[in-house]
Design a protein around this motif. Structure first.
Motif, PDB file in Angstrom:
ATOM      1  N   GLY A  15       2.354  -9.312   1.257  1.00  0.00           N
ATOM      2  CA  GLY A  15       2.969  -7.985   1.199  1.00  0.00           C
ATOM      3  C   GLY A  15       1.980  -6.930   0.741  1.00  0.00           C
ATOM      4  N   LEU A  16       1.145  -7.293  -0.223  1.00  0.00           N
ATOM      5  CA  LEU A  16       0.233  -6.298  -0.792  1.00  0.00           C
ATOM      6  C   LEU A  16      -0.992  -6.060   0.089  1.00  0.00           C
ATOM      7  N   GLY A  18      -1.327  -5.271   3.217  1.00  0.00           N
ATOM      8  CA  GLY A  18      -1.252  -4.079   4.055  1.00  0.00           C
ATOM      9  C   GLY A  18      -1.152  -2.795   3.231  1.00  0.00           C
ATOM     10  N   ALA A  19      -0.752  -2.927   1.962  1.00  0.00           N
ATOM     11  CA  ALA A  19      -0.513  -1.726   1.152  1.00  0.00           C
ATOM     12  C   ALA A  19      -1.826  -1.083   0.736  1.00  0.00           C
ATOM     13  N   GLU A  20      -1.731   0.196   0.380  1.00  0.00           N
ATOM     14  CA  GLU A  20      -2.924   0.886  -0.122  1.00  0.00           C
ATOM     15  C   GLU A  20      -3.414   0.187  -1.368  1.00  0.00           C
ATOM     16  N   LYS A  21      -4.721   0.195  -1.563  1.00  0.00           N
ATOM     17  CA  LYS A  21      -5.246  -0.480  -2.760  1.00  0.00           C
ATOM     18  C   LYS A  21      -4.764   0.303  -3.983  1.00  0.00           C
ATOM     19  N   SER A  22      -4.104  -0.398  -4.895  1.00  0.00           N
ATOM     20  CA  SER A  22      -3.605   0.334  -6.058  1.00  0.00           C
ATOM     21  C   SER A  22      -4.636   0.326  -7.178  1.00  0.00           C
ATOM     22  N   ALA A  23      -4.517   1.313  -8.049  1.00  0.00           N
ATOM     23  CA  ALA A  23      -5.444   1.422  -9.191  1.00  0.00           C
ATOM     24  C   ALA A  23      -5.299   0.188 -10.068  1.00  0.00           C
ATOM     25  N   ALA A  24      -6.332  -0.088 -10.862  1.00  0.00           N
ATOM     26  CA  ALA A  24      -6.262  -1.249 -11.766  1.00  0.00           C
ATOM     27  C   ALA A  24      -5.134  -1.025 -12.767  1.00  0.00           C
ATOM     28  N   LEU A  25      -4.654  -2.109 -13.342  1.00  0.00           N
ATOM     29  CA  LEU A  25      -3.602  -1.995 -14.357  1.00  0.00           C
ATOM     30  C   LEU A  25      -4.072  -1.090 -15.484  1.00  0.00           C
ATOM     31  N   ARG A  26      -3.184  -0.249 -15.955  1.00  0.00           N
ATOM     32  CA  ARG A  26      -3.590   0.696 -16.994  1.00  0.00           C
ATOM     33  C   ARG A  26      -3.778  -0.043 -18.320  1.00  0.00           C
ATOM     34  N   SER A  27      -4.712   0.478 -19.128  1.00  0.00           N
ATOM     35  CA  SER A  27      -4.889  -0.187 -20.423  1.00  0.00           C
ATOM     36  C   SER A  27      -4.136   0.582 -21.515  1.00  0.00           C
ATOM     37  N   ALA A  28      -3.799   1.844 -21.240  1.00  0.00           N
ATOM     38  CA  ALA A  28      -3.132   2.646 -22.270  1.00  0.00           C
ATOM     39  C   ALA A  28      -1.666   2.253 -22.432  1.00  0.00           C
ATOM     40  N   ALA A  29      -1.164   2.456 -23.646  1.00  0.00           N
ATOM     41  CA  ALA A  29       0.254   2.205 -23.914  1.00  0.00           C
ATOM     42  C   ALA A  29       1.082   3.305 -23.257  1.00  0.00           C
TER      43      ALA A  29
ATOM     44  N   GLY B 303       5.406  -4.468  -0.403  1.00  0.00           N
ATOM     45  CA  GLY B 303       4.629  -3.893   0.699  1.00  0.00           C
ATOM     46  C   GLY B 303       5.487  -3.338   1.828  1.00  0.00           C
ATOM     47  N   THR B 304       6.805  -3.476   1.740  1.00  0.00           N
ATOM     48  CA  THR B 304       7.672  -2.914   2.789  1.00  0.00           C
ATOM     49  C   THR B 304       8.237  -1.578   2.315  1.00  0.00           C
TER      50      THR B 304
END
Ligand code: SF4
Lengths: 217, 463
Positions: A15-16, A18-29, B303-304
């Motif tokens: 699923g992921l 095809g999706a746009e590359k997402s930003a890395a997981l945030r480190s801030a609370a 992704g959908t």
């Protein structure tokens, strides 16, 4: 029994892909959003208002003698009270004065695997707490014995004033997030339900009365 | 059909029955309006939009890093001595839970409210194997005694009046016939207290799973979840894979939104943060904690365009504002997930074939989207799903009508011919019969004898 971990992870990966590359997981609370003023007196007013709207009770008490008098006034003669060990050890004079006309039992008398029915019979439980939250009238407890405070019809929480914090922002921090204990409970007022025609009824499974005493020590 | 599939294919039959039940509608109206008023009041001192934006961001982040967060949660849960089991299907989840129960020779289970266990039809499954499984949330207990399913996500017995409940408890547990809610609650407390004291295993859901420290968060008001997770030897948490969020501090946002959206409370009475079985220095709490993570169609949504359905925190606010839900109640949907979110989740989790009509059970008024605390565009999602279903299912007559309509509207001559015919035939019995479904509750507007164009033409001719 083997689980479906790999299948599920593969499906999520597909699923992921095809999706746009997402930003890395945030480190801030997550951000702080509370605007509540600090200072014991203003926090106490807020805490009291929130808890009492829900049908609980909050009072300031000066010393241990006042605590004993309050508990005596708010329990029946000869009723049975469970007192958590940390409280019993730190506030010995309360124990002495209550033992005159109340049946007291202590956490230290119970070992792992104790009889649940014995604990279910107490009329009230007295417990200390990790913190109280003014924003919502909430008490935070972390105990080595979960049931007495969960089963007793009446719960007294006795706490030093310095443990009153402003908001939930301060609860969800490393201070409470990283403890070793198996549990942390946030209790906000009496146990309640509105499952029958939305009419509020208190004391469904847990305490019907929650009383918080802020000790000046 | 497996035992876990919904009955939503029968929606058209079910809703007709429910919509005619005036008492049900009165109960629902009273309950949902009260819940909404309280919700609105409780948000007065907070910036709802700000919190909703934060919640949406966190949920988007969670779904787009789902594998990473699940792995992190799993590692931390293991460190906390919990067992973690992933189940692709309800059958697999049920089999695991049964296995845990049988390994411990469990005879009685106390269970707190959890929509995922409804999705699994877990209670009838366990009872089939002779394990008494008792719902301990008052509303759930009532409907279990009635042999029904919940009709609302957070208020399962919302469709029942106090008189009905009094009669039910009188018949089933032999209490005096008295419809005072305080009395009824007190009697239920007594009956359930006995169950808590004798059960060996507890089952709960989890509203959130915190990846960074392996905590399961259980939110409730009655204290039954607290007991179901504490007064037992074995605790099984059953929840969906989408419940994982990155940080403990994220609860600052969700705890402020959930109680308010669900019941108008600033915080629910109990929030249990569970980090595993009893530690060595602790005298009670379960000896084992198992966490069952269910997929059942969720991972396929990643992704959908329906991914945001995974953001739902099951607050039930969209049900309370939905004019359709308020008229037909939860049972009409034939699914454990009713209302606007149910109309999305049911076809997505169980396949559109099992719920082809649910996305159409909406006026698309957008009330649901307005109140959703995690910013799901529910009515946009419903519309998109309608298109998908329509694209897959060609319905002969309807498709013909729309094709003809399109052709008519594209040519003025055809339009004129059509409107002339409509004026001639609109008051004939044939038309009345053809529109009888529509005219059952309202009148077909009378068409004027002459069109505007005809009037205009003849008036100009007079000048
Ligand atoms: S879709 Fe939104 S409003 Fe509806 S139950 Fe889920 S979170 Fe609540």
């Amino acid at each position: 029994m083997t689980d479906d971990r790999e299948k599920i992870f593969a499906s999520i990966r597909r699923g992921l892909r095809g999706a746009e590359k997402s930003a890395a997981l945030r480190s801030a609370a997550s951000p702080l959003t509370s605007m509540i003023q600090h200072g014991f007196e203003s926090l106490f007013i807020k805490f009291k208002r929130e808890l009492e709207i829900l049908g609980g009770l909050a009072e300031k008490v000066e010393n241990e003698r006042d605590v004993s008098a309050f508990v005596t006034d708010h329990t029946e003669p000869a009723s049975s009270l469970f007192i958590y060990d940390d409280l019993a050890n730190s506030l010995k004079s309360i124990v002495e004065s209550l033992s005159v006309n109340r049946r007291l039992r202590f956490g230290s008398e119970f070992a792992a695997g104790y009889d649940k029915r014995e604990v279910a019979a107490f009329d009230a439980a007295l417990i200390g707490c990790a913190a109280c939250v003014a924003e919502t009238g909430t008490v935070l407890i972390q105990t080595d014995m979960r049931l007495p405070a969960a089963l007793a019809p009446k719960l007294f929480v006795i706490v030093e004033r310095s443990r009153l914090i402003a908001s939930l922002d301060e609860v969800f921090t490393d201070r409470f997030g990283n403890s070793d204990a198996s549990n942390l409970f946030l209790i906000t007022g009496p146990s309640r339900t509105a499952d029958i025609e939305k009419q509020l009824v208190k004391g469904v499974h847990g305490p019907k009365e929650v009383i918080v005493l802020f000790l000046n020590q | 059909m497996t035992t876990t599939e919904p009955q939503s294919r029968d929606f058209k039959k079910l809703y007709k029955k429910e919509v005619a039940n005036l008492r049900l509608r009165a109960n629902l109206k009273k309950a949902t309006i009260q819940a909404l008023d309280k919700r609105n009041d409780s948000f007065a001192e907070l910036d709802f939009d700000l919190l909703r934006n934060e919640a949406k961001k966190i949920k988007q982040e969670s779904v787009s890093h789902l594998n990473e967060l699940l792995s992190q949660f799993e590692d931390n849960a293991h460190k906390n001595n919990c067992a973690v089991f992933y189940a692709e299907s309800p059958e697999k989840a049920n089999a695991y839970i049964l296995d845990v129960a049988q390994r411990h020779a469990v005879k009685k289970i106390v269970k707190s409210k959890s929509m995922v266990t409804e999705e699994l039809r877990l209670v009838p499954f366990l009872e089939k194997f002779g394990i008494e499984t008792v719902e301990t949330d008052l509303g759930e207990y009532i409907i279990q005694l009635a042999g029904e399913t919940p009709s609302h996500i957070t208020a399962p017995a919302i469709h029942k009046s106090r008189t009905e409940i009094a009669q039910l408890l009188h018949d089933k547990i032999g209490i005096e016939l008295n419809d005072d809610p305080t009395f009824l609650t007190g009697e239920a407390r007594k009956a359930l207290r006995e169950k808590f004291l004798s059960a060996e295993m507890g089952i709960s859901g989890a509203n959130f799973l915190i990846a960074e420290n392996g905590t399961a968060v259980v939110v409730e008001n009655e204290g039954n979840a607290r007991l179901s997770t504490s007064a037992v030897k074995v605790h099984v948490i059953v929840t969906g894979i989408e419940k994982v969020i990155p940080k403990f501090s994220d609860l600052r946002i969700f705890m402020r939104l959930l109680g308010r959206s669900a019941t108008g409370q600033k915080l629910t009475s109990y929030v249990s943060l569970i980090r595993g079985p009893r530690r060595q220095n602790e005298k009670d709490g379960p000896d084992e904690v198992h966490i069952v993570l269910l997929d059942n169609g969720r991972s396929a949504l990643v992704g959908t365009e329906h991914q945001e359905v995974l953001h739902c925190i099951r607050c039930g606010a969209c049900l309370n504002v939905c004019p359709v839900y308020r008229s037909i109640g939860g049972h009409a949907y034939g699914s454990v997930y009713p209302g606007p979110i149910g109309s999305l989740v049911t076809p997505l989790f169980f396949g559109p074939k099992n719920a082809p009509d649910l996305p159409f059970a909406s006026s698309l008024c957008g009330n649901c989207t307005e109140v959703c605390p995690v910013g799901i565009g529910i009515h946009h999602q419903l519309l998109a799903m309608r298109h998908e279903i329509k694209a897959k299912t060609k319905r002969g007559v309807e498709a013909f009508i729309f094709r003809t309509f399109r052709k008519t509207m594209l040519r003025p001559q055809r339009y004129r011919l059509f409107s002339r015919l409509a004026r001639i035939f609109s008051s004939t019995p044939i038309v009345a019969k053809a529109f009888k479904g529509w005219t059952h509750y309202r009148e077909l507007p009378k068409l004027p004898a002459r069109s505007f164009r005809e009037i205009y033409k003849s008036e100009r001719g007079k000048e």
